[in-house]
Design a protein around this motif. Structure first.
Motif, PDB file in Angstrom:
ATOM      1  N   THR A  68       0.844  -1.199   0.000  1.00 24.91           N
ATOM      2  CA  THR A  68       0.000   0.000   0.000  1.00 24.91           C
ATOM      3  C   THR A  68       0.874   1.241   0.000  1.00 24.91           C
ATOM      4  OG1 THR A  68      -0.141   0.046   2.416  1.00 24.91           O
ATOM      5  CG2 THR A  68      -1.894  -1.131   1.245  1.00 24.91           C
ATOM      6  N   THR A  74      -5.211   9.509   0.256  1.00 27.38           N
ATOM      7  CA  THR A  74      -5.904   8.235   0.363  1.00 27.38           C
ATOM      8  C   THR A  74      -4.896   7.080   0.249  1.00 27.38           C
ATOM      9  OG1 THR A  74      -6.336   8.110  -2.013  1.00 27.38           O
ATOM     10  CG2 THR A  74      -8.041   9.128  -0.658  1.00 27.38           C
ATOM     11  N   LYS A  76      -3.820   3.623  -1.175  1.00 29.86           N
ATOM     12  CA  LYS A  76      -4.068   2.806  -2.370  1.00 29.86           C
ATOM     13  C   LYS A  76      -3.226   1.544  -2.259  1.00 29.86           C
ATOM     14  CE  LYS A  76      -5.015   6.834  -5.117  1.00 29.86           C
ATOM     15  NZ  LYS A  76      -6.096   6.846  -6.029  1.00 29.86           N
TER      16      LYS A  76
END
Length: 115
Positions: A68, A74, A76
């Motif tokens: 990640t 955010t 991802k």
């Protein structure tokens, strides 16, 4: 973030019996290829193997977390899994998990270059 050359050299040494490992540096890490097929990333001081829907259950069983990263606030993820700890000192384990990752790389759709 620099690429851990020790990891890269170990991967090359462990996989030498089955193929040639090359790398391409990118975004603070490196993408690794075995005989031209992408199979791993070296980043965040760790090795991450390519995965896909067909191999996810095996990675889950090994407890390998998903890669990640944060972008634009955010979190991802990418289809890469943290290498199991035994690959860092066992050439047979490296070859086993790398073969699974190479198979995922070979199944991945070919990305066309933009003009």
């Amino acid at each position: 973030m620099a690429v851990d050359q020790g990891i890269v050299e170990w991967v090359r040494e462990a996989l030498e019996p089955i193929g040639s490992v090359t790398l391409r540096r990118m975004m603070g890490g490196a993408t690794l290829y075995l005989d031209g097929t992408v199979f791993a990333l070296v980043t965040q001081d760790a090795l991450w193997f390519k995965a896909d829907a067909q191999s996810d259950a095996l990675w889950d069983d090994a407890g390998s977390e998903r890669f990640t990263y944060e972008a634009a606030g955010t979190v991802k993820s990418m289809n890469y899994r943290r290498a199991p700890s035994d690959v860092y000192d066992d050439p047979e384990a490296m070859q086993k998990w790398a073969a699974l990752a190479v198979a995922a790389g070979q199944r991945a759709p070919i990305k066309r270059k933009r003009r």
